[in-house]
Structures are given as structure tokens and as C-alpha cells.
Scaffold this active site. Structure first.
Site, PDB file in Angstrom:
ATOM      1  N   HIS A  23      13.219   6.147  -0.067  1.00 19.19           N
ATOM      2  CA  HIS A  23      13.138   7.385  -0.918  1.00 19.19           C
ATOM      3  C   HIS A  23      14.029   7.691  -1.784  1.00 19.19           C
ATOM      4  O   HIS A  23      14.754   6.538  -2.473  1.00 19.19           O
ATOM      5  CB  HIS A  23      12.880   8.378   0.143  1.00 19.19           C
ATOM      6  CG  HIS A  23      12.360   8.157   1.371  1.00 19.19           C
ATOM      7  ND1 HIS A  23      11.104   7.865   1.373  1.00 19.19           N
ATOM      8  CD2 HIS A  23      12.704   8.210   2.765  1.00 19.19           C
ATOM      9  CE1 HIS A  23      10.548   7.623   2.649  1.00 19.19           C
ATOM     10  NE2 HIS A  23      11.591   7.916   3.413  1.00 19.19           N
ATOM     11  N   GLU A  65      16.318  13.499   4.174  1.00 19.97           N
ATOM     12  CA  GLU A  65      16.529  12.054   4.633  1.00 19.97           C
ATOM     13  C   GLU A  65      17.034  11.285   3.418  1.00 19.97           C
ATOM     14  O   GLU A  65      17.747  10.366   3.498  1.00 19.97           O
ATOM     15  CB  GLU A  65      15.017  11.425   4.966  1.00 19.97           C
ATOM     16  CG  GLU A  65      15.312  10.134   5.623  1.00 19.97           C
ATOM     17  CD  GLU A  65      13.921   9.378   5.488  1.00 19.97           C
ATOM     18  OE1 GLU A  65      13.838   7.964   5.796  1.00 19.97           O
ATOM     19  OE2 GLU A  65      12.764   9.969   5.301  1.00 19.97           O
ATOM     20  N   HIS A  83      16.843   4.353   6.821  1.00 20.51           N
ATOM     21  CA  HIS A  83      15.950   5.598   6.835  1.00 20.51           C
ATOM     22  C   HIS A  83      16.336   6.545   8.238  1.00 20.51           C
ATOM     23  O   HIS A  83      17.206   5.834   9.027  1.00 20.51           O
ATOM     24  CB  HIS A  83      14.487   5.150   7.124  1.00 20.51           C
ATOM     25  CG  HIS A  83      13.668   4.505   5.865  1.00 20.51           C
ATOM     26  ND1 HIS A  83      12.960   5.176   5.276  1.00 20.51           N
ATOM     27  CD2 HIS A  83      14.000   3.220   5.317  1.00 20.51           C
ATOM     28  CE1 HIS A  83      12.639   4.518   4.245  1.00 20.51           C
ATOM     29  NE2 HIS A  83      13.052   3.220   4.254  1.00 20.51           N
ATOM     30  N   GLU A 116      15.339   3.333  11.565  1.00 17.94           N
ATOM     31  CA  GLU A 116      15.511   4.558  11.446  1.00 17.94           C
ATOM     32  C   GLU A 116      16.560   5.140  12.428  1.00 17.94           C
ATOM     33  O   GLU A 116      16.773   4.974  13.722  1.00 17.94           O
ATOM     34  CB  GLU A 116      14.051   5.094  12.088  1.00 17.94           C
ATOM     35  CG  GLU A 116      12.786   4.577  11.693  1.00 17.94           C
ATOM     36  CD  GLU A 116      12.423   5.440  10.351  1.00 17.94           C
ATOM     37  OE1 GLU A 116      13.224   6.168  10.037  1.00 17.94           O
ATOM     38  OE2 GLU A 116      11.416   5.222   9.948  1.00 17.94           O
TER      39      GLU A 116
END
Length: 425
Positions: A217, A254, A309, A386
């Protein structure tokens, strides 16, 4: 580089220590692989094998009592574990640290100890006196170790670049701060009577290796929906160019977490000699698209890569998961090495951070995926991690802290080094 970074002492956490005696038969404790966060005795020792069960953070150092009848272990979160005749005098385990603890030193009478953090901060317990710290300084490299003077009236700190800091009655004899070193300084030991000290210089195990890091992101993705919502082909179908990512209930994004961990990981890997390729260099932009991110790392011919992430899973779900690619054409040649790296990273993250494996995603922390461009289009060994679930309150409390972010980077660096060196030790 600020004092919040970590050095090589944190890159390879001390999870077992061997006290070597005279040559002789191997002790029973050494016959089997020791558990994580443990002590393994050799020769004649007053205290046998011990392991920290349920540690919240990895053990990074130890100090023995003067009579050898016990020892303390310290974890990167400042937790203290005492054994034998070593008395517990307090810990930093309940504090919100600015940087992880990297070492411990005991007072001459075993009535106290000092903890040193990577930003140069000093914590004192028992009869250990505070003589000063580097916590308020802008360090050029992180602190990696400490040693106390014989009378306990002072101590030395050493940084990864060889800089030495003296406090109390600890005398300055020189440093390696301006020397051209083959690797980082990794430790400090004091000579008898405070007459001098030794600095240990390490090596660069990742020299010549290229590592790709994709911090998922970006901080301003929310401001350009026309860009990030555009469809791109991910190898098996269409997905959005990018997304805003998730956030904690308090609004911590995030994108910021991903970039912080990537920055720490970059520093760790570069300290080991690696060339690092990032898909974005700040958190104040938009994109790039997931297909572009894959191309950046592919074009760099990275030896291994990781997409960083944090998940936005169910509120009652905890833990981290490592996502690995499945064969779809472009990635066919890297499925096996990616799977091997996934297992190495899963093991290192479980051992090196307090985050458990996911309770809702994958099996034992591993999950194959065929719907993500970064994995579908990769031509180099790559996984996506993650690091925890931002929608879970317990995970979120960890994810927002610099200490956990640094631990996460440390675990990733250790896994990358193990994978590229062919060592699983």
C-alpha cells in the site's frame, strides 16, 4: 540513522548460550537441539539447562552472577528471567520501550543489573547505579552491547559502527567509529580491573546478495481512488492497482506499519552487506500498482523477496500468516524455493516475535495463494507476510509499537540470512 535502529546483535538473537569447560565428553544437554530462548550448559556448571516458556519476546542476552551460581536472561522487550542464585530485581517488561533491549550487565555483588537498549537507553535495577546513557543522543548506529567496570561504578556501551560511550568510572581507550570495517561491531567485553576492553567485529554474510522488499500500500492511496481502483491483470485475473490497506480501531494505518518494518529491515539487511531494492521509498505517495511492484523486484533479479503487510481479518482472529505462490506460469520456476523460504520465515517469525501463528488464515502459519499479483507474477523466490491482524485488539496493541516493528524486521532479516546462506540454525 537514529538510536531506534537495531544492530547485528539484534539481527541474530542470542537464544542459547554454551559455557565451555575442559575438553571432554559432550554433555547430554547438547545431544539434542535446544528449544528457543534457552540456556545449554557444558562442562561443570552450577545451574543446568533452562528454557523460557511463553516468552513475550526473544531472549537477546545473559549475565552470570559473580560466583557462577546463577544467571539472568533478558528479552528484547526488557523482560528478565533469573535462575540459580540470581535474584530478580525488576524488569522493563511492562514498559513501552522506544527501542528493544540488546544487553544486560550485572553489578559486582549480584545485587542488581543494567539493561541497555539499542537507542543507548539504560535501565537500572537493584543496586545498579545510573551513570548516564546515550538515549537522548542522535546515534549514527545502534548500540549492540554493554559491559560494566569491575567495581560497578560505570559502564561502556558500544555501537554497531564501533563507537564507544563511557559512563561513570569507565575510561575511554579508543574506538573503531572512524575505521573501515569488514562488518559491524557485534559486542564488547571489559578487561580485568577496567584496564581496557575488546570490541568484536563481525562480517557481512549477505555481501553480493540482492533482496527485494515490498511495503504494501502507500500513505496517500486514499487520495487517489481513480488510480488505485483501476483494474490490472495479476496473472490469473483482474485486481485493483492497489488498495488503501487496513487500519487498527485507533486509526493506525497498515501502510505506515508496512513502511516502518520495511525501513528497519532495509537497515538490517544492508548491515549484513545485502543490496536492498524497495518498491517505494516513503509513505507519502500513491501506489505503485501491484504489477509494477512485482516488476521492480523481478527486474532487480532479487535473490529473494518479501511483501510486508498486516491483515484486516476477523476481530476475534489472531496471528501472522505467510502467503506463498502457486504455479500459474510466470512464477513456475520459483514455487519450490518460495515454499522453502515461507517455512523458514514462518519459523523465524514465530521464534523471534510474540505474535502467534494465525488462528484463521492458513495451516500452521502457511497459506498458498493464487490471486495476488505480487506472488503470481514473481520470477524470484518471494512470499507475502501478514504480520498480524490489525482488527484484533491484542494484535493491534503489538503492531503499533516500534519495539514489535523492529522485532518483526529482525525476524525477517534472520529468515532471509538463513535462506540465502543455506543455514537453518
Amino acid at each position: 540513522m537514529t538510536g531506534a535502529r537495531r544492530g547485528l546483535a539484534a539481527l541474530v538473537p542470542l537464544v542459547a548460550l554454551a559455557c565451555l569447560g575442559l575438553a571432554g565428553p559432550e554433555s547430554p544437554a547438547a545431544a539434542a537441539a535446544p528449544p528457543a530462548n534457552s540456556v545449554v550448559p557444558f562442562g561443570s556448571t552450577a545451574v543446568g539447562a533452562n528454557a523460557v516458556a511463553g516468552a513475550n519476546a526473544a531472549v537477546v542476552g545473559m549475565a552470570a552472577t559473580p560466583d557462577g551460581g546463577g544467571y539472568w536472561l533478558v528479552a528484547s522487550d526488557g523482560g528478565i528471567f533469573s535462575y540459580g542464585d540470581a535474584s530478580f530485581h525488576g524488569s522493563a517488561g511492562s514498559l513501552l520501550l522506544n527501542a528493544p533491549v540488546v544487553g544486560v550487565a550485572a553489578t559486582p555483588d549480584a545485587g542488581g543489573y543494567w539493561l541497555a537498549a539499542s537507542d543507548g537507553g539504560i535501565f537500572t535495577y537493584g543496586d545498579a547505579s545510573f551513570h548516564g546513557s546515550a538515549g537522548s543522543l542522535l546515534l549514527s548506529a545502534p548500540v549492540v552491547g554493554m559491559a560494566a567496570t569491575t567495581d560497578g561504578g560505570g559502564y561502556w556501551l558500544v555501537a554497531r559502527d564501533g563507537g564507544v560511550f563511557t559512563y561513570g568510572d569507565a575510561r575511554y581507550f579508543g574506538s573503531l567509529a572512524r575505521a573501515t570495517l569488514p562488518g559491524p561491531v557485534v559486542g564488547l567485553a571489559a578487561a580485568a580491573g577496567g584496564a581496557g576492553y575488546w570490541l568484536a567485529v563481525g562480517s557481512e554474510p549477505l555481501a553480493g546478495e540482492v533482496v527485494g522488499i515490498d511495503p504494501g500500500h502507500n500513505g496517500l492511496n486514499y487520495s487517489a481512488p481513480d488510480v488505485i481502483d483501476a483494474p490490472v491483470f495479476n496473472g490469473t485475473g483482474d485486481e485493483s492497482c492497489d488498495t488503501t490497506g487496513t487500519a487498527t480501531d485507533s486509526g493506525y494505518t497498515e501502510a505506515q506499519f508496512n513502511f516502518n518494518v520495511a525501513t528497519y529491515l532495509q537497515a538490517d539487511l544492508q548491515a549484513e552487506g545485502a543490496t536492498v531494492v524497495l518498491t517505494r521509498t516513503n509513505n507519502q505517495g500513491v501506489g505503485p500498482c501491484v504489477t509494477t511492484r512485482a516488476a521492480i523486484i523481478n527486474d532487480a533479479h532479487a535473490n529473494v523477496a518479501v511483501d510486508i503487510h498486516a491483515d484486516g481479518g476477523p476481530a476475534d482472529g489472531r496471528g501472522f500468516a505467510v502467503l506463498e505462490p502457486t504455479a500459474d506460469g510466470p512464477n513456475n520456476g520459483v514455487i519450490a524455493p518460495s515454499a522453502a523460504f515461507a517455512t523458514t520465515l514462518r519459523n523465524a517469525f514465530a521464534a523471534g516475535t510474540p505474535m502467534p501463528v494465525s488462528s484463521y488464515d492458513g495451516v500452521d502459519g502457511l497459506q498458498p495463494r493464487n490471486d495476488l499479483a505480487g506472488l503470481n507474477l514473481t520470477t524470484v523466490p518471494k512470499v507475502l507476510i501478514e504480520c498480524g491482524n490489525m482488527r484484533n485488539a491484542t494484535d493491534a496493541a503489538l503492531l503499533v509499537t516500534p519495539a514489535f516493528q523492529q522485532e518483526a524486521a529482525t525476524a525477517m532479516a534472520r529468515a532471509i540470512t538463513q535462506y540465502l546462506s543455506g543455514s537453518e540454525g
